[in-house]
Structures are given as structure tokens and as C-alpha cells.
Design a protein around this motif. Structure first.
Motif, PDB file in Angstrom:
ATOM      1  N   ILE A   1      -4.703   1.264 -28.125  1.00 36.25           N
ATOM      2  CA  ILE A   1      -3.495   0.528 -28.506  1.00 36.25           C
ATOM      3  C   ILE A   1      -3.603   0.065 -29.956  1.00 36.25           C
ATOM      4  O   ILE A   1      -2.650   0.199 -30.722  1.00 36.25           O
ATOM      5  CB  ILE A   1      -3.272  -0.680 -27.557  1.00 36.25           C
ATOM      6  CG1 ILE A   1      -2.992  -0.200 -26.128  1.00 36.25           C
ATOM      7  CG2 ILE A   1      -2.151  -1.580 -28.054  1.00 36.25           C
ATOM      8  CD1 ILE A   1      -1.772   0.689 -25.975  1.00 36.25           C
TER       9      ILE A   1
ATOM     10  N   LEU B   1      -2.981   3.026 -32.206  1.00 37.74           N
ATOM     11  CA  LEU B   1      -1.563   3.399 -32.231  1.00 37.74           C
ATOM     12  C   LEU B   1      -0.728   2.361 -32.998  1.00 37.74           C
ATOM     13  O   LEU B   1       0.199   2.720 -33.719  1.00 37.74           O
ATOM     14  CB  LEU B   1      -1.025   3.565 -30.808  1.00 37.74           C
ATOM     15  CG  LEU B   1      -1.516   4.814 -30.065  1.00 37.74           C
ATOM     16  CD1 LEU B   1      -1.181   4.728 -28.586  1.00 37.74           C
ATOM     17  CD2 LEU B   1      -0.927   6.072 -30.681  1.00 37.74           C
ATOM     18  N   ARG B   2      -1.077   1.083 -32.854  1.00 38.28           N
ATOM     19  CA  ARG B   2      -0.371   0.037 -33.606  1.00 38.28           C
ATOM     20  C   ARG B   2      -0.570   0.245 -35.098  1.00 38.28           C
ATOM     21  O   ARG B   2       0.370   0.092 -35.881  1.00 38.28           O
ATOM     22  CB  ARG B   2      -0.908  -1.347 -33.230  1.00 38.28           C
ATOM     23  CG  ARG B   2      -0.240  -1.973 -32.053  1.00 38.28           C
ATOM     24  CD  ARG B   2      -0.802  -3.355 -31.813  1.00 38.28           C
ATOM     25  NE  ARG B   2      -0.098  -4.020 -30.744  1.00 38.28           N
ATOM     26  CZ  ARG B   2      -0.595  -5.031 -30.058  1.00 38.28           C
ATOM     27  NH1 ARG B   2      -1.794  -5.506 -30.341  1.00 38.28           N
ATOM     28  NH2 ARG B   2       0.105  -5.581 -29.104  1.00 38.28           N
TER      29      ARG B   2
ATOM     30  N   GLU C   1       6.052  -1.670 -30.478  1.00 34.26           N
ATOM     31  CA  GLU C   1       5.563  -2.366 -29.275  1.00 34.26           C
ATOM     32  C   GLU C   1       6.267  -1.845 -28.028  1.00 34.26           C
ATOM     33  O   GLU C   1       5.658  -1.703 -26.975  1.00 34.26           O
ATOM     34  CB  GLU C   1       5.761  -3.879 -29.407  1.00 34.26           C
ATOM     35  CG  GLU C   1       4.851  -4.523 -30.430  1.00 34.26           C
ATOM     36  CD  GLU C   1       3.376  -4.402 -30.085  1.00 34.26           C
ATOM     37  OE1 GLU C   1       2.972  -4.821 -28.984  1.00 34.26           O
ATOM     38  OE2 GLU C   1       2.624  -3.873 -30.921  1.00 34.26           O
TER      39      GLU C   1
ATOM     40  N   LEU D   1       4.666   1.331 -27.038  1.00 35.94           N
ATOM     41  CA  LEU D   1       3.342   1.077 -26.479  1.00 35.94           C
ATOM     42  C   LEU D   1       3.443   0.566 -25.043  1.00 35.94           C
ATOM     43  O   LEU D   1       2.665   0.961 -24.179  1.00 35.94           O
ATOM     44  CB  LEU D   1       2.569   0.078 -27.342  1.00 35.94           C
ATOM     45  CG  LEU D   1       2.151   0.584 -28.723  1.00 35.94           C
ATOM     46  CD1 LEU D   1       1.544  -0.534 -29.549  1.00 35.94           C
ATOM     47  CD2 LEU D   1       1.202   1.763 -28.602  1.00 35.94           C
ATOM     48  N   ARG D   2       4.422  -0.294 -24.775  1.00 39.35           N
ATOM     49  CA  ARG D   2       4.623  -0.784 -23.403  1.00 39.35           C
ATOM     50  C   ARG D   2       5.051   0.355 -22.485  1.00 39.35           C
ATOM     51  O   ARG D   2       4.632   0.435 -21.337  1.00 39.35           O
ATOM     52  CB  ARG D   2       5.640  -1.929 -23.379  1.00 39.35           C
ATOM     53  CG  ARG D   2       5.093  -3.204 -23.982  1.00 39.35           C
ATOM     54  CD  ARG D   2       5.964  -4.408 -23.688  1.00 39.35           C
ATOM     55  NE  ARG D   2       7.241  -4.374 -24.363  1.00 39.35           N
ATOM     56  CZ  ARG D   2       7.501  -4.976 -25.503  1.00 39.35           C
ATOM     57  NH1 ARG D   2       6.568  -5.672 -26.126  1.00 39.35           N
ATOM     58  NH2 ARG D   2       8.697  -4.904 -26.037  1.00 39.35           N
TER      59      ARG D   2
ATOM     60  N   TRP E   1       1.938   2.311 -21.781  1.00 37.94           N
ATOM     61  CA  TRP E   1       1.103   1.563 -20.839  1.00 37.94           C
ATOM     62  C   TRP E   1       1.637   1.699 -19.411  1.00 37.94           C
ATOM     63  O   TRP E   1       0.871   1.911 -18.477  1.00 37.94           O
ATOM     64  CB  TRP E   1       1.035   0.080 -21.240  1.00 37.94           C
ATOM     65  CG  TRP E   1       0.436  -0.758 -20.153  1.00 37.94           C
ATOM     66  CD1 TRP E   1      -0.895  -0.945 -19.915  1.00 37.94           C
ATOM     67  CD2 TRP E   1       1.126  -1.463 -19.126  1.00 37.94           C
ATOM     68  NE1 TRP E   1      -1.058  -1.742 -18.795  1.00 37.94           N
ATOM     69  CE2 TRP E   1       0.167  -2.065 -18.298  1.00 37.94           C
ATOM     70  CE3 TRP E   1       2.483  -1.645 -18.828  1.00 37.94           C
ATOM     71  CZ2 TRP E   1       0.513  -2.842 -17.191  1.00 37.94           C
ATOM     72  CZ3 TRP E   1       2.826  -2.411 -17.724  1.00 37.94           C
ATOM     73  CH2 TRP E   1       1.844  -3.003 -16.928  1.00 37.94           C
TER      74      TRP E   1
ATOM     75  N   VAL F   1       3.875   9.051 -28.618  1.00 39.11           N
ATOM     76  CA  VAL F   1       3.905   8.447 -27.284  1.00 39.11           C
ATOM     77  C   VAL F   1       4.604   9.379 -26.297  1.00 39.11           C
ATOM     78  O   VAL F   1       4.120   9.578 -25.178  1.00 39.11           O
ATOM     79  CB  VAL F   1       4.588   7.057 -27.332  1.00 39.11           C
ATOM     80  CG1 VAL F   1       4.835   6.516 -25.936  1.00 39.11           C
ATOM     81  CG2 VAL F   1       3.725   6.090 -28.131  1.00 39.11           C
TER      82      VAL F   1
ATOM     83  N   LEU G   1      -0.231  -6.249 -24.779  1.00 33.66           N
ATOM     84  CA  LEU G   1       1.160  -5.883 -25.057  1.00 33.66           C
ATOM     85  C   LEU G   1       2.181  -6.929 -24.615  1.00 33.66           C
ATOM     86  O   LEU G   1       3.237  -7.056 -25.222  1.00 33.66           O
ATOM     87  CB  LEU G   1       1.485  -4.548 -24.377  1.00 33.66           C
ATOM     88  CG  LEU G   1       0.685  -3.349 -24.874  1.00 33.66           C
ATOM     89  CD1 LEU G   1       0.981  -2.131 -24.026  1.00 33.66           C
ATOM     90  CD2 LEU G   1       0.982  -3.078 -26.338  1.00 33.66           C
TER      91      LEU G   1
END
Length: 170
Positions: free
Chosen positions: A57, A60-61, A67, A70-71, A74, A125, A160
Motif C-alpha cells: 500500500i 502504491l501510495r 485512496e 487502494l480501498r 483491498w 489497480v 486505509l
């Protein structure tokens, strides 16, 4: 500007579901259901991409992935991990009901995500999500302990959702 802010912020439904998930993923429960009820050193075969760690994470950030994306990642990785664990359990296994409850929470979270347009998810992603759900990717598999999968799930979830959902570490 509001649309951009709305995409980055976690929805109230997401926050409530992640709070419920956090409660289900307490250390004692993960230890009991994912370690004590399994044979010593038991592992589950998962695709390489199905192991999502906090370091992934962070990387990737730093690559400027949003965000919200990313969520989304996840959610797909974690729900797939729970399904992988559940696949190896017979219905009478002591961990069956626990994994079923986790699956239900992830299904509800999936409903939350279906309300939003996910076409804005970054290519990196989107490609990872496709890989996770593609059949025949088992050539890139690795053996992982069930508890480790849920440990990573919780750690990344706190990264996250911790600030936008005010998840307190209990």
C-alpha cells in the motif's frame, strides 16, 4: 471539487462495515479460528497478488494511486483471501461459521462498492484486480498461513480506513 473529495472519502456504509470487520478480526478471534483450529504450519495456496501487505500500500501510495482505488484493491484482495480459506474448510469445521460471517461482511461491503463508479480506478489497480479474479494464475501461487492472510487484511484495512472512518486500534 466535491466529486473528487467524495471519491477519496470513505462512505458512511463503508465505515460501518469496516468497524464490524475490525470487531470480527480481533486478535483473539484470528488466533483461535485461523491458527488454533488448523493443523500446525497449515497453509493455503493463494496467488502472489492475493497477499496485500502494508508495504504494498505504501509503494502504491508513493506511486500516486488514489485512496479510493487502494480501498477497492483491498476489498478485492481481502474478500478473495477469505474465500480461499473457506474453500479448504469442511462445513463442520469450527472456523466455518466465522469465515461465513466474514464473507457476509465482505458481500455487504461489495454492495457498497457497487454503488460507485469504479471506472476511475487507476490502471495498476484494475490490472491487479483482474489478475486476482483470473483463472489459471495458479502458476504464480504461494503458500500462506490463514492467520497471516487475515493479519494483513486487518493491518491494511486500518491503514486505509483508520483516518477517514476514525477506526481506533483496540
Amino acid at each position: 471539487v466535491l466529486a473528487v473529495l467524495g471519491l477519496e472519502a470513505a462512505a458512511p456504509g463503508e465505515c460501518e462495515l469496516t468497524r464490524l470487520l475490525q470487531d470480527k478480526l480481533q486478535y483473539e478471534m484470528r488466533l483461535q479460528y485461523m491458527k488454533h483450529y488448523f493443523p500446525i504450519d497449515y497453509t493455503v495456496q493463494v496467488q502472489y497478488e492475493e497477499v496485500l501487505r502494508p508495504s504494498n500500500i505504501t509503494r502504491l501510495r508513493n506511486g500516486t494511486v488514489s485512496e479510493a482505488a487502494l480501498r477497492y484493491l483491498w476489498f478485492h484482495v481481502s474478500s478473495q483471501a477469505v474465500l480461499r480459506i473457506r474453500e479448504v474448510l469442511p462445513e463442520k469445521h469450527p472456523s466455518w461459521k466465522y469465515t461465513q460471517e466474514l464473507c457476509q461482511l465482505f458481500d455487504a461491503l461489495g454492495e457498497e462498492y457497487s454503488k460507485y463508479r469504479q471506472t476511475d480506478v487507476e490502471t495498476v489497480v484494475a490490472d491487479l484486480v483482474k489478475l486476482i479474479h483470473s483463472a489459471g494464475a495458479e502458476s504464480r501461487s504461494k503458500a500462506v498461513r490463514p492467520k497471516a492472510l487475515l493479519d494483513n487484511c486487518l493491518k491494511v484495512m486500518r491503514m486505509l480506513y483508520g483516518v477517514p472512518c476514525e477506526l481506533g486500534i483496540r
